[in-house]
Design a protein around this motif. Structure first.
Motif, mmCIF file in Angstrom:
data_model
loop_
_atom_site.group_PDB
_atom_site.id
_atom_site.type_symbol
_atom_site.label_atom_id
_atom_site.label_comp_id
_atom_site.label_asym_id
_atom_site.label_seq_id
_atom_site.Cartn_x
_atom_site.Cartn_y
_atom_site.Cartn_z
ATOM 1 N N SER A 9 6.233 -7.073 -4.291
ATOM 2 C CA SER A 9 6.453 -6.758 -5.704
ATOM 3 C C SER A 9 7.228 -5.460 -5.898
ATOM 4 O O SER A 9 7.092 -4.518 -5.116
ATOM 5 C CB SER A 9 5.104 -6.641 -6.423
ATOM 6 N N HIS A 10 8.015 -5.429 -6.968
ATOM 7 C CA HIS A 10 8.810 -4.276 -7.418
ATOM 8 C C HIS A 10 9.269 -3.407 -6.240
ATOM 9 O O HIS A 10 8.965 -2.219 -6.146
ATOM 10 C CB HIS A 10 8.072 -3.439 -8.468
ATOM 11 N N LEU A 11 10.025 -4.030 -5.360
ATOM 12 C CA LEU A 11 10.443 -3.363 -4.122
ATOM 13 C C LEU A 11 11.528 -2.328 -4.384
ATOM 14 O O LEU A 11 12.517 -2.604 -5.057
ATOM 15 C CB LEU A 11 10.966 -4.398 -3.129
ATOM 16 N N ARG A 12 11.365 -1.160 -3.853
ATOM 17 C CA ARG A 12 12.384 -0.120 -3.805
ATOM 18 C C ARG A 12 11.780 1.087 -3.115
ATOM 19 O O ARG A 12 10.572 1.312 -3.210
ATOM 20 C CB ARG A 12 12.903 0.270 -5.194
ATOM 21 N N PRO A 13 12.582 1.866 -2.408
ATOM 22 C CA PRO A 13 12.047 3.071 -1.772
ATOM 23 C C PRO A 13 11.825 4.160 -2.811
ATOM 24 O O PRO A 13 12.701 4.451 -3.625
ATOM 25 C CB PRO A 13 13.145 3.463 -0.778
ATOM 26 N N LEU A 14 10.645 4.773 -2.792
ATOM 27 C CA LEU A 14 10.289 5.752 -3.814
ATOM 28 C C LEU A 14 10.773 7.156 -3.463
ATOM 29 O O LEU A 14 10.000 8.107 -3.449
ATOM 30 C CB LEU A 14 8.777 5.759 -4.033
ATOM 31 N N ARG A 64 0.804 -1.227 0.000
ATOM 32 C CA ARG A 64 0.000 0.000 0.000
ATOM 33 C C ARG A 64 0.831 1.269 0.000
ATOM 34 O O ARG A 64 0.306 2.353 -0.280
ATOM 35 C CB ARG A 64 -0.949 0.011 1.196
ATOM 36 N N ASP A 65 2.140 1.184 0.306
ATOM 37 C CA ASP A 65 2.953 2.397 0.381
ATOM 38 C C ASP A 65 4.412 2.035 0.132
ATOM 39 O O ASP A 65 4.963 1.177 0.820
ATOM 40 C CB ASP A 65 2.806 3.043 1.765
ATOM 41 N N GLN A 66 5.024 2.660 -0.874
ATOM 42 C CA GLN A 66 6.460 2.504 -1.081
ATOM 43 C C GLN A 66 7.193 3.807 -0.795
ATOM 44 O O GLN A 66 8.351 3.965 -1.155
ATOM 45 C CB GLN A 66 6.755 2.027 -2.506
ATOM 46 N N GLY A 67 6.498 4.715 -0.122
ATOM 47 C CA GLY A 67 7.098 5.972 0.292
ATOM 48 C C GLY A 67 7.538 5.901 1.743
ATOM 49 O O GLY A 67 8.130 4.918 2.187
ATOM 50 N N ALA A 68 7.198 6.939 2.503
ATOM 51 C CA ALA A 68 7.662 7.027 3.890
ATOM 52 C C ALA A 68 7.128 5.895 4.757
ATOM 53 O O ALA A 68 7.747 5.535 5.764
ATOM 54 C CB ALA A 68 7.255 8.374 4.481
ATOM 55 N N GLY A 69 5.994 5.313 4.368
ATOM 56 C CA GLY A 69 5.413 4.226 5.158
ATOM 57 C C GLY A 69 5.752 2.845 4.649
ATOM 58 O O GLY A 69 5.044 1.871 4.950
ATOM 59 N N ILE A 70 6.855 2.714 3.904
ATOM 60 C CA ILE A 70 7.164 1.437 3.258
ATOM 61 C C ILE A 70 7.419 0.313 4.258
ATOM 62 O O ILE A 70 6.998 -0.828 4.043
ATOM 63 C CB ILE A 70 8.359 1.590 2.283
#
Length: 503
Positions: free
Chosen positions: A235-240, A208-214
């Motif tokens: 899926s498609h893991l990386r910090p945004l 649900r969140d790949q930003g600050a709440g990853i």
């Protein structure tokens, strides 16, 4: 007599290199591995080449594209890919409901029920597929709108999931920040994961969140799947954001400390998704003509995603073709309007528009995560024909070649470990009959020299085929390389092996 014998290659069987000098194919299968020159109708001298299983792409959105008769799959087979895992991010071509616009591009791309779908794929595919059932699609087949489901609706979803797993689906995917997942609950996910656990099948998660709440978003799906007893793949893991690179060690620890957890990713700092998802992540809603978001808030949201703000957002699919192949910054400049307003206008003109978001991660975070032992390679791509010349992300034409050249040949990943990751490890994770070279196995193979591989796709010229593959065979038919067989559709929906954990 063999139909084809390949001589003198270094044969990688999916686990390691072996000492055999000859591999023989008859029909769709490998029928010989050994050191005797068994008679064959055709012989290829593959000295100084590697012979490996055709690669397995663990994250594809080619659900419908792989069925199109005019799509030879050139974007993938030119990289050595022979199998696609489709149905990712909560979107799939079953059950029978309205198709997701992100995977359905033609009027003929319609969702079917289980029986009709199986009949349709029997006509032949450009590549092999393994299928996941999309949670968003499943929800819409049970509920008329996305909301918190009732107990009866959860039970109905579980029953349908069980039906598809029994019919050979390889797991279930979720897209938890897509509108179709609105109102989902931990109870709902746990119930579905319990069904997956009985079949030993994974939950794959667009979190649900790949930003600050990853980290919290990762914990949510890792904890639920662990409690239910099923494997999980993020899926498609990386910090945004480059501002989140400091979280990478904590992300790695999630996988180090949870044996049931894996992740997939592709080797680029740029992502590709819909504008709606960006608004959904930032504001938990999308702009409306009567209720636009404040410019300062949009500016802040975009800066949190892209290092260079609006100049990093490239429109690649839009109903207004004047917008395609331009950045939001360029469109705003041409219109003489504020970019925060223009990006909302672009969305409102086509809510399904797709953009490349450049510089959403750093080379450092991508390079570190892709080395992790729990990482599988997934392109997050569509599937394009050899002659396609439209706008797209270069991952469609270069994810696997980029991985092999930048991270294996010229990088820190050992050759055996790198090849295993894109063959047997990927296939075995989903229980697919792929990723191995052995007598009796399907003849899905790739022939190449590492030093000849070239990743030619770029952001300015994304539709350039990878080069360096001497040949790719699917079910014994040469689908790429010199003297390729006449156009055919040898791909199939692969059998799925049930894991030992099933009961």
């Amino acid at each position: 007599m063999l139909d084809l014998r390949i001589d003198n290659a270094r044969i990688f069987d999916g686990h390691d290199f072996n000492d055999y000098r000859h591999l023989g194919i008859k029909g769709a299968s490998i029928t010989y591995l050994g050191n005797e020159a068994v008679p064959a109708a055709r012989i290829i001298d593959a000295s100084d080449r590697l012979l490996t299983p055709a690669f397995v792409d663990t994250h594809s959105h080619a659900d419908f594209m792989v069925t199109h008769d005019d799509n030879d799959g050139g974007s993938s087979v030119s990289q050595g890919v022979g199998t696609l895992v489709v149905g990712n991010c909560g979107m799939s071509s079953v059950p029978e409901t309205a198709p997701f616009p992100l995977i359905a591009f033609r009027s003929s791309d319609t969702n079917h029920n289980c029986r009709d779908h199986l009949r349709a794929v029997e006509r032949g595919l450009s590549l092999n597929i393994g299928e996941l059932l999309g949670h968003g699609t499943l929800r819409l087949s049970v509920m008329e709108s996305a909301r918190t489901p009732s107990q009866a609706e959860i039970a109905s979803m579980c029953s349908r999931l069980r039906e598809y797993l029994e019919a050979g689906w390889a797991g279930m995917s979720v897209g938890l920040n897509y509108p179709e997942a609105a109102g989902y609950s931990a109870q709902e996910l746990h119930a579905l994961c319990t069904v997956l656990a009985k079949f030993g099948k994974p939950l794959t998660c667009h979190i649900r969140d790949q930003g600050a709440g990853i980290l919290q978003a990762m914990d949510e799906v890792i904890d639920i799947s662990r409690d239910a007893g099923c494997p999980v793949l993020v899926s498609h893991l990386r910090p945004l954001s480059d501002r989140l690179d400091h979280l990478v060690p904590e992300m790695e620890r999630r996988f180090d400390n949870n044996d049931h957890a894996h992740f997939d990713m592709y080797p680029y700092v740029a992502g590709c998704t819909t504008l709606s998802l960006v608004f959904q992540n930032a504001f938990q809603s999308v702009p409306k003509a009567s209720a636009m978001f404040a410019g300062a808030d949009v500016d802040a949201a975009i800066r949190n995603v892209c290092i260079n703000s609006y100049d990093d957002i490239h429109v690649i699919q839009h109903a207004n073709h004047d917008y395609t192949k331009k950045t939001i910054g360029e469109i705003a400049l041409s219109l003489g309007e504020d970019a925060a307003s223009v990006i909302q206008q672009v969305y409102l003109a086509d809510p399904n528009c797709v953009c490349i978001f450049d510089n959403t991660s750093t080379q450092e975070s991508v390079g570190r995560l892709i080395q992790h032992d729990r990482c599988l390679l997934g392109s997050d791509a569509w599937l394009y024909a050899t002659n396609f010349r439209g706008a797209c992300h270069p991952r469609n034409f270069g994810a696997f070649t980029g991985f092999l050249t930048r991270f294996v040949r010229n990088g820190p990943i050992d050759l055996v470990a790198g090849l295993r990751r894109i063959t047997s490890s990927a296939a075995d994770y989903f229980g697919l009959d792929a990723g191995h070279l052995a007598v009796g196995r399907r003849a899905d193979i790739a022939l190449f020299a590492m030093e000849n591989l070239r990743e030619n796709a770029t952001f300015s010229e994304p539709c350039q085929l990878s080069t360096g593959m001497d040949g790719v065979w699917i079910a014994g038919q040469r689908v790429f390389g010199d003297n390729a067989d006449e156009p055919q559709r040898p791909g199939v929906r692969l059998p799925v092996h049930r894991h030992a954990g099933e009961h």
